[in-house]
Write a protein that holds these residues in place. Structure first.
Motif, PDB file in Angstrom:
ATOM      1  N   ASP A 105      20.542  19.045   7.918  1.00 55.76           N
ATOM      2  CA  ASP A 105      19.543  17.985   7.995  1.00 55.76           C
ATOM      3  C   ASP A 105      18.722  17.990   6.708  1.00 55.76           C
ATOM      4  OD1 ASP A 105      18.633  15.895   9.840  1.00 55.76           O
ATOM      5  OD2 ASP A 105      16.692  16.889   9.656  1.00 55.76           O
ATOM      6  N   TYR A 106      19.190  17.235   5.733  1.00 53.65           N
ATOM      7  CA  TYR A 106      18.521  17.157   4.440  1.00 53.65           C
ATOM      8  C   TYR A 106      17.322  16.203   4.522  1.00 53.65           C
ATOM      9  CZ  TYR A 106      21.645  13.086   4.394  1.00 53.65           C
ATOM     10  OH  TYR A 106      22.328  11.936   4.726  1.00 53.65           O
ATOM     11  N   ARG A 107      16.401  16.349   3.567  1.00 58.70           N
ATOM     12  CA  ARG A 107      15.224  15.475   3.539  1.00 58.70           C
ATOM     13  C   ARG A 107      15.610  14.071   3.067  1.00 58.70           C
ATOM     14  NH1 ARG A 107      11.405  19.263   0.007  1.00 58.70           N
ATOM     15  NH2 ARG A 107      13.478  19.893  -0.752  1.00 58.70           N
ATOM     16  N   LEU A 108      14.920  13.072   3.621  1.00 60.62           N
ATOM     17  CA  LEU A 108      15.281  11.680   3.399  1.00 60.62           C
ATOM     18  C   LEU A 108      14.423  11.028   2.322  1.00 60.62           C
ATOM     19  CD1 LEU A 108      15.682  10.494   7.110  1.00 60.62           C
ATOM     20  CD2 LEU A 108      17.480  11.303   5.555  1.00 60.62           C
ATOM     21  N   ALA A 109      15.061  10.170   1.532  1.00 63.15           N
ATOM     22  CA  ALA A 109      14.358   9.279   0.618  1.00 63.15           C
ATOM     23  C   ALA A 109      13.870   8.065   1.435  1.00 63.15           C
ATOM     24  CB  ALA A 109      15.309   8.841  -0.492  1.00 63.15           C
ATOM     25  N   PRO A 110      12.892   7.309   0.931  1.00 66.26           N
ATOM     26  CA  PRO A 110      12.223   7.456  -0.362  1.00 66.26           C
ATOM     27  C   PRO A 110      11.046   8.418  -0.373  1.00 66.26           C
ATOM     28  CG  PRO A 110      11.468   5.470   0.713  1.00 66.26           C
ATOM     29  CD  PRO A 110      12.528   6.056   1.611  1.00 66.26           C
ATOM     30  N   GLU A 111      10.631   8.914   0.820  1.00 66.95           N
ATOM     31  CA  GLU A 111       9.520   9.855   0.831  1.00 66.95           C
ATOM     32  C   GLU A 111       9.861  11.093  -0.003  1.00 66.95           C
ATOM     33  OE1 GLU A 111       9.372   7.625   4.780  1.00 66.95           O
ATOM     34  OE2 GLU A 111      10.886   8.467   3.452  1.00 66.95           O
ATOM     35  N   HIS A 112      11.126  11.464   0.021  1.00 64.88           N
ATOM     36  CA  HIS A 112      11.629  12.579  -0.789  1.00 64.88           C
ATOM     37  C   HIS A 112      12.724  12.005  -1.700  1.00 64.88           C
ATOM     38  CE1 HIS A 112       9.481  15.372   1.831  1.00 64.88           C
ATOM     39  NE2 HIS A 112       9.960  14.693   2.841  1.00 64.88           N
ATOM     40  N   PRO A 113      12.358  11.542  -2.881  1.00 65.23           N
ATOM     41  CA  PRO A 113      13.300  10.796  -3.725  1.00 65.23           C
ATOM     42  C   PRO A 113      14.540  11.613  -4.059  1.00 65.23           C
ATOM     43  CG  PRO A 113      11.053  10.605  -4.568  1.00 65.23           C
ATOM     44  CD  PRO A 113      11.021  11.655  -3.502  1.00 65.23           C
ATOM     45  N   LEU A 114      15.673  10.915  -4.140  1.00 63.93           N
ATOM     46  CA  LEU A 114      16.875  11.551  -4.662  1.00 63.93           C
ATOM     47  C   LEU A 114      16.583  12.028  -6.083  1.00 63.93           C
ATOM     48  CD1 LEU A 114      19.529   8.941  -3.475  1.00 63.93           C
ATOM     49  CD2 LEU A 114      19.036  11.157  -2.440  1.00 63.93           C
ATOM     50  N   PRO A 115      17.108  13.176  -6.497  1.00 63.57           N
ATOM     51  CA  PRO A 115      18.209  13.923  -5.893  1.00 63.57           C
ATOM     52  C   PRO A 115      17.821  15.018  -4.894  1.00 63.57           C
ATOM     53  CG  PRO A 115      17.753  14.830  -8.050  1.00 63.57           C
ATOM     54  CD  PRO A 115      16.777  13.688  -7.852  1.00 63.57           C
ATOM     55  N   ILE A 116      16.672  14.927  -4.248  1.00 60.52           N
ATOM     56  CA  ILE A 116      16.260  15.991  -3.318  1.00 60.52           C
ATOM     57  C   ILE A 116      17.307  16.205  -2.229  1.00 60.52           C
ATOM     58  CG2 ILE A 116      14.593  16.536  -1.490  1.00 60.52           C
ATOM     59  CD1 ILE A 116      12.393  15.502  -3.316  1.00 60.52           C
ATOM     60  N   ALA A 117      17.851  15.124  -1.668  1.00 59.87           N
ATOM     61  CA  ALA A 117      18.849  15.280  -0.606  1.00 59.87           C
ATOM     62  C   ALA A 117      20.069  16.057  -1.095  1.00 59.87           C
ATOM     63  CB  ALA A 117      19.274  13.916  -0.076  1.00 59.87           C
ATOM     64  N   TYR A 118      20.492  15.805  -2.331  1.00 57.96           N
ATOM     65  CA  TYR A 118      21.633  16.534  -2.889  1.00 57.96           C
ATOM     66  C   TYR A 118      21.312  18.026  -3.012  1.00 57.96           C
ATOM     67  CZ  TYR A 118      23.463  11.937  -4.346  1.00 57.96           C
ATOM     68  OH  TYR A 118      23.931  10.643  -4.376  1.00 57.96           O
ATOM     69  N   ASP A 119      20.112  18.332  -3.452  1.00 62.20           N
ATOM     70  CA  ASP A 119      19.713  19.735  -3.601  1.00 62.20           C
ATOM     71  C   ASP A 119      19.604  20.426  -2.236  1.00 62.20           C
ATOM     72  OD1 ASP A 119      19.599  19.359  -6.342  1.00 62.20           O
ATOM     73  OD2 ASP A 119      17.448  18.913  -6.328  1.00 62.20           O
ATOM     74  N   ASP A 120      19.082  19.707  -1.240  1.00 65.57           N
ATOM     75  CA  ASP A 120      19.008  20.266   0.110  1.00 65.57           C
ATOM     76  C   ASP A 120      20.405  20.543   0.655  1.00 65.57           C
ATOM     77  OD1 ASP A 120      16.270  20.019   0.003  1.00 65.57           O
ATOM     78  OD2 ASP A 120      16.161  18.312   1.386  1.00 65.57           O
ATOM     79  N   ALA A 121      21.323  19.616   0.393  1.00 64.39           N
ATOM     80  CA  ALA A 121      22.695  19.776   0.878  1.00 64.39           C
ATOM     81  C   ALA A 121      23.361  21.004   0.253  1.00 64.39           C
ATOM     82  CB  ALA A 121      23.497  18.517   0.553  1.00 64.39           C
ATOM     83  N   TRP A 122      23.129  21.195  -1.030  1.00 66.65           N
ATOM     84  CA  TRP A 122      23.668  22.376  -1.719  1.00 66.65           C
ATOM     85  C   TRP A 122      23.032  23.653  -1.178  1.00 66.65           C
ATOM     86  CZ3 TRP A 122      27.475  24.415  -4.075  1.00 66.65           C
ATOM     87  CH2 TRP A 122      27.325  25.518  -4.914  1.00 66.65           C
ATOM     88  N   LEU A 123      21.734  23.613  -0.942  1.00 66.73           N
ATOM     89  CA  LEU A 123      21.049  24.760  -0.348  1.00 66.73           C
ATOM     90  C   LEU A 123      21.645  25.086   1.009  1.00 66.73           C
ATOM     91  CD1 LEU A 123      18.644  26.781  -0.513  1.00 66.73           C
ATOM     92  CD2 LEU A 123      17.254  25.031   0.623  1.00 66.73           C
ATOM     93  N   GLY A 124      21.978  24.039   1.783  1.00 70.15           N
ATOM     94  CA  GLY A 124      22.585  24.249   3.087  1.00 70.15           C
ATOM     95  C   GLY A 124      23.911  24.979   2.990  1.00 70.15           C
ATOM     96  N   ASP A 144       0.815  -1.217   0.000  1.00 67.03           N
ATOM     97  CA  ASP A 144       0.000   0.000   0.000  1.00 67.03           C
ATOM     98  C   ASP A 144       0.850   1.269   0.000  1.00 67.03           C
ATOM     99  OD1 ASP A 144       0.995   0.075   2.558  1.00 67.03           O
ATOM    100  OD2 ASP A 144      -0.949  -0.064   3.560  1.00 67.03           O
ATOM    101  N   GLY A 145       2.187   1.120  -0.107  1.00 68.60           N
ATOM    102  CA  GLY A 145       3.079   2.271  -0.201  1.00 68.60           C
ATOM    103  C   GLY A 145       3.679   2.716   1.120  1.00 68.60           C
ATOM    104  N   ARG A 146       3.269   2.109   2.216  1.00 71.31           N
ATOM    105  CA  ARG A 146       3.824   2.501   3.515  1.00 71.31           C
ATOM    106  C   ARG A 146       5.305   2.155   3.598  1.00 71.31           C
ATOM    107  NH1 ARG A 146       2.187  -0.520   7.531  1.00 71.31           N
ATOM    108  NH2 ARG A 146       1.187  -2.059   6.175  1.00 71.31           N
ATOM    109  N   ILE A 147       6.048   3.046   4.260  1.00 75.16           N
ATOM    110  CA  ILE A 147       7.478   2.839   4.497  1.00 75.16           C
ATOM    111  C   ILE A 147       7.674   2.559   5.980  1.00 75.16           C
ATOM    112  CG2 ILE A 147       9.791   3.834   4.305  1.00 75.16           C
ATOM    113  CD1 ILE A 147       8.407   3.535   1.615  1.00 75.16           C
ATOM    114  N   GLU A 148       8.410   1.523   6.291  1.00 75.92           N
ATOM    115  CA  GLU A 148       8.732   1.227   7.687  1.00 75.92           C
ATOM    116  C   GLU A 148      10.239   1.082   7.831  1.00 75.92           C
ATOM    117  OE1 GLU A 148       8.095  -2.394  10.857  1.00 75.92           O
ATOM    118  OE2 GLU A 148       6.387  -1.834   9.587  1.00 75.92           O
ATOM    119  N   ARG A 149      10.833   1.935   8.652  1.00 73.27           N
ATOM    120  CA  ARG A 149      12.283   1.901   8.840  1.00 73.27           C
ATOM    121  C   ARG A 149      12.652   0.930   9.960  1.00 73.27           C
ATOM    122  NH1 ARG A 149      11.371   6.786   6.561  1.00 73.27           N
ATOM    123  NH2 ARG A 149      13.026   7.552   5.170  1.00 73.27           N
ATOM    124  N   TYR A 150      13.768   0.267   9.755  1.00 76.87           N
ATOM    125  CA  TYR A 150      14.255  -0.640  10.791  1.00 76.87           C
ATOM    126  C   TYR A 150      14.912   0.124  11.930  1.00 76.87           C
ATOM    127  CZ  TYR A 150      13.507  -4.629   7.673  1.00 76.87           C
ATOM    128  OH  TYR A 150      12.942  -5.591   6.867  1.00 76.87           O
TER     129      TYR A 150
END
Length: 306
Positions: free
Chosen positions: A114-133, A22-28
């Motif tokens: 603190d960049y946004r995490l995948a998969p809820e925010h797919p890459l390359p979002i984390a790279y763009d957040d890091a550059w913005l930082g 159903d699309g839910r993400i569960e982290r270990y």
């Protein structure tokens, strides 16, 4: 919907996360939050800042003890945490503890983005957040940025980018962007510190493909294989330290990065350090490990080597 069908696991990327039908993400693993403030052991102060309300990117700033000279300027470490692009946090207890210790040891100001995490925010979002930082941080170079600690206590001619694991991959990407994009006057990225870096291989990395739908997940992607990136010889810094651990499954990838860099025509100085009989990010997960202190001191000497 049949409840049993919704519980069906369609992807299982241990030890990071699993995906249900159903699309839910569960982290270990979930990072334990550590509040900022004054650390009595190291006398380091920390606080959280908002970088972008629109994208919800934020950071934690660490300030070492300032004695005698309140106008003292420190080198700056811009840090990107690890966690497979899908876990970890600049506000987690592991990152917080490490940076308190390291900032005190190296006498640096640190900003952990603190960049946004995948998969809820797919890459390359984390790279763009890091550059913005990084852009937000260096906006303080003229002394008129939004944060007084950075305005008053940072020597922007001594900026270092650093990360461990996936964070090292991100730090390298930020350094390449800085190589082709002019930063503010007075800003100099002196060094790049890559610790147990995550890079690619010929065989596709299925988790990375899932996190970054536009990537093949293999070494034809420049973010996974910097050796195929035409920007590599232009890397903006003059020094790079690549650290690996003998028992780390990423060990050979880190060595491959080092070899690609030194053979690219880049004009800087690169150093390769391998910790024998040690595993991935051991210095973070076991700070009291007898090989953790020497490695932290190696990081510190890299930053303070004029």
């Amino acid at each position: 919907m049949d409840s049993s069908a919704s519980e069906l696991i369609v992807h299982d990327f241990q030890p990071f996360f699993k995906v249900y039908k159903d699309g839910r993400i569960e982290r270990y693993m979930v990072s334990n939050y550590a509040p900022p403030g004054f650390d009595p052991k190291t006398e380091v102060q920390s606080k959280d800042v908002a970088i972008s309300a629109e994208s919800n990117v934020s950071a934690r700033i660490f300030l070492p003890k300032v004695t005698g000279r309140p106008d003292r300027k420190f080198p700056l470490l811009v840090h990107y945490h690890g966690g497979g692009f899908c876990g970890g946090s600049a506000f987690g207890s592991i990152c917080h503890s490490f940076l308190n210790t390291f900032v005190s040891m190296a006498n640096v100001v640190a900003v952990s983005v603190d960049y946004r995490l995948a998969p809820e925010h797919p890459l390359p979002i984390a790279y763009d957040d890091a550059w913005l930082g990084l852009q937000w941080v260096v906006s303080h170079a003229n002394g008129h940025g939004p944060d007084p600690w950075l305005n008053e206590h940072v020597d922007f001619s001594k900026v270092f980018l650093a990360g461990e694991s996936a964070g090292a991959n991100i730090a390298h990407d930020v350094a390449l962007r800085a190589s082709v994009t002019r930063l503010d006057d007075g800003v100099k990225i002196v060094g790049l510190l890559l610790v147990h870096p995550f890079f690619g291989r010929k065989e596709p990395d299925e988790m990375y493909k899932y996190l970054c739908p536009t990537s093949s997940g293999s070494d034809d992607d420049p973010r996974l294989n910097p050796g195929v990136d035409p920007r590599l010889p232009k890397l903006c810094c003059e020094r790079v330290l690549v650290c690996v651990a003998e028992k780390d499954w990423l060990r050979d990838r880190g060595k491959g990065y080092y070899d690609s860099l030194v053979n690219s025509g880049w004009g800087g100085v690169a150093e390769f350090v391998e910790t024998q009989d040690a595993d991935h990010c051991f210095f973070l997960f076991d700070p009291s490990h007898h090989k953790a202190e020497p490695l932290r001191r190696k990081f510190a000497s890299f930053i303070n080597d004029d």
